[in-house]
Scaffold this motif. Structure first.
Motif, PDB file in Angstrom:
ATOM      1  N   MET A 167       4.417   6.576   6.268  1.00  0.00           N
ATOM      2  CA  MET A 167       5.649   6.170   5.615  1.00  0.00           C
ATOM      3  C   MET A 167       6.735   5.685   6.887  1.00  0.00           C
ATOM      4  N   TRP A 168       6.332   6.463   8.021  1.00  0.00           N
ATOM      5  CA  TRP A 168       7.171   6.104   9.228  1.00  0.00           C
ATOM      6  C   TRP A 168       7.044   4.588   9.453  1.00  0.00           C
ATOM      7  N   ALA A 169       5.960   4.051   9.759  1.00  0.00           N
ATOM      8  CA  ALA A 169       5.324   2.869  10.088  1.00  0.00           C
ATOM      9  C   ALA A 169       6.222   1.631   9.127  1.00  0.00           C
ATOM     10  N   SER A 170       6.078   1.955   7.896  1.00  0.00           N
ATOM     11  CA  SER A 170       6.710   0.977   6.996  1.00  0.00           C
ATOM     12  C   SER A 170       7.850   0.836   7.033  1.00  0.00           C
ATOM     13  N   GLY A 171       8.733   2.284   7.066  1.00  0.00           N
ATOM     14  CA  GLY A 171      10.006   2.290   7.085  1.00  0.00           C
ATOM     15  C   GLY A 171      10.623   1.824   8.467  1.00  0.00           C
TER      16      GLY A 171
ATOM     17  N   THR B 116      -6.860   6.200  -0.804  1.00  0.00           N
ATOM     18  CA  THR B 116      -5.777   5.284  -0.531  1.00  0.00           C
ATOM     19  C   THR B 116      -4.875   5.099  -1.652  1.00  0.00           C
ATOM     20  N   MET B 117      -5.364   5.684  -2.883  1.00  0.00           N
ATOM     21  CA  MET B 117      -4.414   5.681  -3.833  1.00  0.00           C
ATOM     22  C   MET B 117      -3.374   6.459  -3.702  1.00  0.00           C
ATOM     23  N   ALA B 118      -3.601   7.829  -3.024  1.00  0.00           N
ATOM     24  CA  ALA B 118      -2.641   8.800  -2.796  1.00  0.00           C
ATOM     25  C   ALA B 118      -1.553   8.160  -1.581  1.00  0.00           C
ATOM     26  N   GLU B 119      -1.720   7.056  -1.386  1.00  0.00           N
ATOM     27  CA  GLU B 119      -0.803   6.190  -0.238  1.00  0.00           C
ATOM     28  C   GLU B 119      -0.212   5.047  -0.985  1.00  0.00           C
ATOM     29  N   ARG B 120      -0.469   4.916  -2.130  1.00  0.00           N
ATOM     30  CA  ARG B 120       0.185   3.735  -2.616  1.00  0.00           C
ATOM     31  C   ARG B 120       1.737   3.678  -2.603  1.00  0.00           C
ATOM     32  N   ASP B 121       2.371   4.789  -2.342  1.00  0.00           N
ATOM     33  CA  ASP B 121       3.885   4.494  -2.324  1.00  0.00           C
ATOM     34  C   ASP B 121       4.215   4.798  -0.665  1.00  0.00           C
ATOM     35  N   SER B 122       3.293   4.565  -0.090  1.00  0.00           N
ATOM     36  CA  SER B 122       3.823   4.807   1.563  1.00  0.00           C
ATOM     37  C   SER B 122       4.253   3.649   2.163  1.00  0.00           C
ATOM     38  N   GLY B 123       4.414   2.476   1.327  1.00  0.00           N
ATOM     39  CA  GLY B 123       5.250   1.318   1.801  1.00  0.00           C
ATOM     40  C   GLY B 123       4.183   0.378   2.571  1.00  0.00           C
ATOM     41  N   TRP B 124       2.903   0.486   2.282  1.00  0.00           N
ATOM     42  CA  TRP B 124       1.903  -0.311   2.891  1.00  0.00           C
ATOM     43  C   TRP B 124       1.313  -1.343   2.095  1.00  0.00           C
ATOM     44  N   ILE B 125       1.191  -2.559   2.536  1.00  0.00           N
ATOM     45  CA  ILE B 125       0.380  -3.704   1.707  1.00  0.00           C
ATOM     46  C   ILE B 125      -1.040  -3.061   1.842  1.00  0.00           C
ATOM     47  N   GLN B 126      -1.933  -3.099   0.524  1.00  0.00           N
ATOM     48  CA  GLN B 126      -3.241  -2.557   0.330  1.00  0.00           C
ATOM     49  C   GLN B 126      -4.093  -3.700  -0.212  1.00  0.00           C
ATOM     50  N   VAL B 127      -4.901  -3.982   0.632  1.00  0.00           N
ATOM     51  CA  VAL B 127      -6.178  -5.010   0.272  1.00  0.00           C
ATOM     52  C   VAL B 127      -7.415  -4.341   0.066  1.00  0.00           C
ATOM     53  N   TYR B 128      -8.148  -4.345  -1.293  1.00  0.00           N
ATOM     54  CA  TYR B 128      -9.427  -3.883  -1.186  1.00  0.00           C
ATOM     55  C   TYR B 128     -10.600  -5.013  -1.194  1.00  0.00           C
ATOM     56  N   THR B 129     -11.451  -4.569  -0.602  1.00  0.00           N
ATOM     57  CA  THR B 129     -12.589  -5.748  -0.179  1.00  0.00           C
ATOM     58  C   THR B 129     -13.820  -5.449  -0.697  1.00  0.00           C
ATOM     59  N   GLN B 130     -14.686  -6.569  -0.944  1.00  0.00           N
ATOM     60  CA  GLN B 130     -15.820  -6.539  -1.890  1.00  0.00           C
ATOM     61  C   GLN B 130     -17.178  -6.548  -0.926  1.00  0.00           C
ATOM     62  N   ASN B 131     -17.001  -7.283   0.167  1.00  0.00           N
ATOM     63  CA  ASN B 131     -18.088  -7.635   1.016  1.00  0.00           C
ATOM     64  C   ASN B 131     -17.695  -7.465   2.426  1.00  0.00           C
ATOM     65  N   ASN B 132     -18.678  -7.735   3.423  1.00  0.00           N
ATOM     66  CA  ASN B 132     -18.312  -7.581   4.776  1.00  0.00           C
ATOM     67  C   ASN B 132     -17.520  -8.818   5.260  1.00  0.00           C
ATOM     68  N   GLN B 133     -18.054  -9.992   4.557  1.00  0.00           N
ATOM     69  CA  GLN B 133     -17.219 -11.092   4.984  1.00  0.00           C
ATOM     70  C   GLN B 133     -15.789 -10.831   4.798  1.00  0.00           C
TER      71      GLN B 133
ATOM     72  N   ASN C 259       9.732 -12.144   7.663  1.00  0.00           N
ATOM     73  CA  ASN C 259      10.328 -11.725   6.272  1.00  0.00           C
ATOM     74  C   ASN C 259       9.486 -10.843   5.568  1.00  0.00           C
ATOM     75  N   ILE C 260       8.368 -10.307   6.362  1.00  0.00           N
ATOM     76  CA  ILE C 260       7.696  -9.287   5.745  1.00  0.00           C
ATOM     77  C   ILE C 260       7.566  -8.104   6.462  1.00  0.00           C
ATOM     78  N   LEU C 261       7.060  -7.961   7.625  1.00  0.00           N
ATOM     79  CA  LEU C 261       7.094  -6.765   8.501  1.00  0.00           C
ATOM     80  C   LEU C 261       6.688  -5.359   7.726  1.00  0.00           C
ATOM     81  N   MET C 262       5.551  -5.565   7.203  1.00  0.00           N
ATOM     82  CA  MET C 262       4.912  -4.531   6.257  1.00  0.00           C
ATOM     83  C   MET C 262       3.564  -4.217   6.944  1.00  0.00           C
ATOM     84  N   PRO C 263       3.397  -2.802   7.300  1.00  0.00           N
ATOM     85  CA  PRO C 263       1.790  -2.571   7.631  1.00  0.00           C
ATOM     86  C   PRO C 263       0.800  -2.767   6.424  1.00  0.00           C
TER      87      PRO C 263
END
Lengths: 297, 395
Positions: B91-95, B122-139, B156-160
């Motif tokens: 939360m510090w990083a995003s704030g 990661t679901m428990a951190e959904r409110d931490s202010g981080w962008i979350q991207v889930y991936t499907q393969n190694n590429q 204009n973003i500056l979000m972890p």
């Protein structure tokens, strides 16, 4: 460069009248100069000097929570190195943020040998939250979580954590205890600490008028008594060589510990029982009996 | 360059190509091989970065925060308990608006002690202010790290950002991966240009005290705006990346055979590839099913989810975690954004917790249940735990 005439810690902050921490910070910054980045653990110093949008800090200042001033300082140092910048990185933390909750991060920083000067301003309890016992609270002190009552007439039952010795045992580059009331010794140690490369640690005693319960005008006097009674000995260790610890200050004649206890409300209950005063005097005498031969001014 | 890489090696390559200057590393299964691979890159002189072997994940994030605040790009990686230990400083990083990029290898939270994949961490951190991207393969692991720096660092973003991969299924499984040329990545990302930094020439304080009448609320509102703004930047950056590196990523939701589907399964991570395979088989039997794999959980793809609901009669949401709320998180958020926009049945299928295998047979059974609901228009129960063993009371 000599910056002693310049102020990098501006007046107008909200620290209590009689608090020793601003004296420490002011002088550490004067001796460090402007090419400095400060990392500050959560605590009185952080809260009372940075009420947004104002700040007392005339050097770049970073606060990343309570338990991680040393980890944050490690990060600043790594980034500065990556950019090829040479500057003083100084962390300030109180005894809670240093000896208790921040101890792991501090141990890690010192073990890794980051080029950081960590300054512990030790007011011997959690003063920002209202005088709770810390690992650095001395034996016999009243706090709001080591209360004195019929079942416990003493207050804190355990001795003070020897945090500086523990850090020195990490083979830190330079470790010293210091007391701004013994000013020349304090100043020399700050200068010496700034002159070294590597992890450096200054353990500075810092009276808290509200927590120690003393007259705000007596700050310097009481801190002086801390070293003149031998309760807070002043020494230094280079490269973790504890065998060759050097005690840098010794009064011509030690004052009885009672003189240090008397003006402080936190010890008032001890004075009611000569046995307690005697016990504390014995603890102090034992330290000096064990280490006194290291005195080498 | 074509290489055979595990998911964790792909993450390490993604980091290496993005040229972070400070890496703070602490081991935890199943993330450890990311930081080991990076340690090898640095030891071999292939990567020019300061590598801090911190004494905890909490300190890893604190060191990244401080280093990024000093004006350099940073990277770290963690899993499960390590992520949970970081919670305060996430939360510090995003704030503090620091565009840190971190790999998270999804792993179950104990007890019982499990190192296998599960998305509760990661679901428990959904409110931490981080962008979350889930991936499907190694590429996608590798590419998403590079894209994430570009998106997160925009002023204009500056979000972890967390780039998330499933434990073992990706982290320890080797695949062919196209590793972009360093020069192309350098051109794409550019030099890191911090919006602010600790600088003795221009002293400023970060992390000050603020009173209730101060702009705390406004700081938070600006974060909310930045997360909204990120939708636009994600779209732009993904399109730019597709063009430059010859990829085909959908920015927010990867849809597969959804156009005429009677029922669509909404999933995260590697469940997507299994589900697509099942869809093909069921389509051969004339069953009209599709898959929508959500890539970005934060910001949540509201418009895309609403558009998806217009194409189908039923949505089944698969969650590989449970939140003890009204269903699990992907379900609850999907249903929430559809409210007032689509009047179709939505059901939650909870499965695969603690790394339990999600097989094509399980997914086919779920698809058939979804088709029944689509036909009858009635959801038998809002949440179904799929594949519970050994006690008929559970079924």
């Amino acid at each position: 460069m000599n910056y002693e005439k310049e102020e990098f810690f501006a007046p107008g902050h909200g620290m209590c009248a009689g608090c020793a921490a601003p004296i420490i910070v002011k002088w550490v910054l004067k001796l460090a100069g402007p090419n400095t980045i400060v990392v500050n653990a959560t605590g009185c110093l952080e809260v009372a000097t940075t009420a947004y949008p104002r700040t007392s800090w005339r050097v770049p200042w970073l606060h990343v929570a309570f338990e991680n001033a040393a980890a944050a300082a490690s990060g600043v140092e790594a980034a500065a190195r990556a950019k090829g910048e040479k500057l003083n990185i100084i962390a300030f933390g109180g005894d809670g943020g240093t000896a208790d909750i921040g101890f792991q991060a501090l141990s890690g920083m010192v073990e890794r040998g980051h080029n950081v000067l960590y300054v512990l301003y030790d007011n011997e309890a959690y003063m920002n939250t209202g005088i709770q016992r810390s690992g650095a609270t001395p034996w016999g002190a009243w706090t709001t979580t080591s209360k004195v009552g019929s079942a416990n007439p003493i207050g804190k039952l355990q001795p003070k954590k020897p945090v500086a010795r523990i850090i020195a045992a990490h083979n830190a580059k330079y470790v010293a205890t210091a007391n701004p009331a013994i000013f020349n010794d304090f100043k020399k140690k700050v200068q010496k600490a700034l002159s070294y490369e590597g992890a450096r640690f200054l353990h500075v005693i810092s009276s808290c008028t509200t927590g120690w319960r003393h007259d705000p005008s007596k700050t310097v006097e009481i801190m002086r008594l801390a070293s003149d009674t031998g309760i807070f000995p002043l020494w230094e260790v280079v490269d973790g060589d504890l065998e060759n610890m050097r005690i840098t200050y010794k009064p011509k004649k030690f004052k009885p510990v009672e003189e240090y206890l008397k003006p402080q409300g936190r010890f008032r209950h001890l004075l009611k029982n000569p046995e307690y005063v005697k016990k504390l005097q014995e603890q102090v005498d034992a330290w000096w009996a064990k280490y006194g031969h290291h005195y080498n001014p | 360059m074509r290489m055979i890489l595990t998911g964790n090696e792909s993450a390490a390559w993604g980091a290496r190509l993005s040229r972070p200057k400070v890496i703070a590393a602490y081991p935890i299964t199943p993330q450890t091989s990311i930081i080991e691979t990076i340690a090898a890159f640095i030891a071999n002189g292939e990567m020019d970065a300061r590598y801090i072997r911190v004494e905890s994940e909490h300190s890893a994030m604190a060191a990244c925060i401080a280093a990024q605040n000093t004006g350099v790009r940073t990277y770290t990686a963690t899993s499960a308990h390590g992520l949970a230990l970081m919670h305060e400083v996430l939360m510090w990083a995003s704030g503090a608006r620091l565009p840190i990029v971190m790999s998270v290898v999804n792993r179950a939270m104990a007890p019982p002690w499990s190192v296998w994949t599960d998305q509760l961490d990661t679901m428990a951190e959904r409110d931490s202010g981080w962008i979350q991207v889930y991936t499907q393969n190694n590429q996608e692991v590798l590419d998403s790290i590079i894209m994430s720096y570009k998106i997160a660092e925009k002023h204009n973003i500056l979000m972890p950002t967390m780039v998330i991969e499933d434990a073992f299924i990706l982290s320890h499984t080797s695949e062919g991966v196209d590793v972009p040329d360093q020069k192309d990545v350098d051109d794409f990302l550019g030099e890191y240009n911090p919006a602010f930094k600790l600088d003795p020439d221009e002293p400023a304080g970060f992390g000050s005290l603020i009173m209730p009448e101060g702009p705390y609320m406004e700081f938070r509102y600006k974060m909310a705006l930045a997360m909204e703004e990120a939708r636009k930047e994600i779209k732009k950056v993904v399109e730019e990346y597709n063009e430059k590196f010859n990829r085909n990523y959908s920015p927010f939701i990867e849809e597969y055979r959804t156009e005429d589907a009677d029922a669509v399964m909404v999933v995260l991570g590697t469940i997507g590839s299994t589900a697509k395979d099942v869809v093909d088989r069921m389509r051969e039997k004339g069953k009209k099913v599709g898959v929508a794999r959500v890539r970005y959980f934060r910001p949540f793809p509201m418009d895309e989810m609403r558009a998806l609901a217009k194409k189908t009669d039923m949505i089944g949401v698969v969650d590989r975690s449970y939140s003890f709320g009204p269903g699990a998180d992907l379900y609850a958020e999907t249903k929430s954004v559809l409210y007032g926009h689509a009047n179709i049945p939505v059901k939650n299928y909870v499965m695969g917790l603690g790394g339990r295998d999600i097989t094509p047979q399980i997914l086919e059974k779920v698809f058939n249940d979804m088709l029944t609901i689509a036909k009858e228009g009635v959801v038998d129960r809002e949440v179904e735990w799929v594949g519970l063993q050994g006690d008929e009371r559970w079924s």
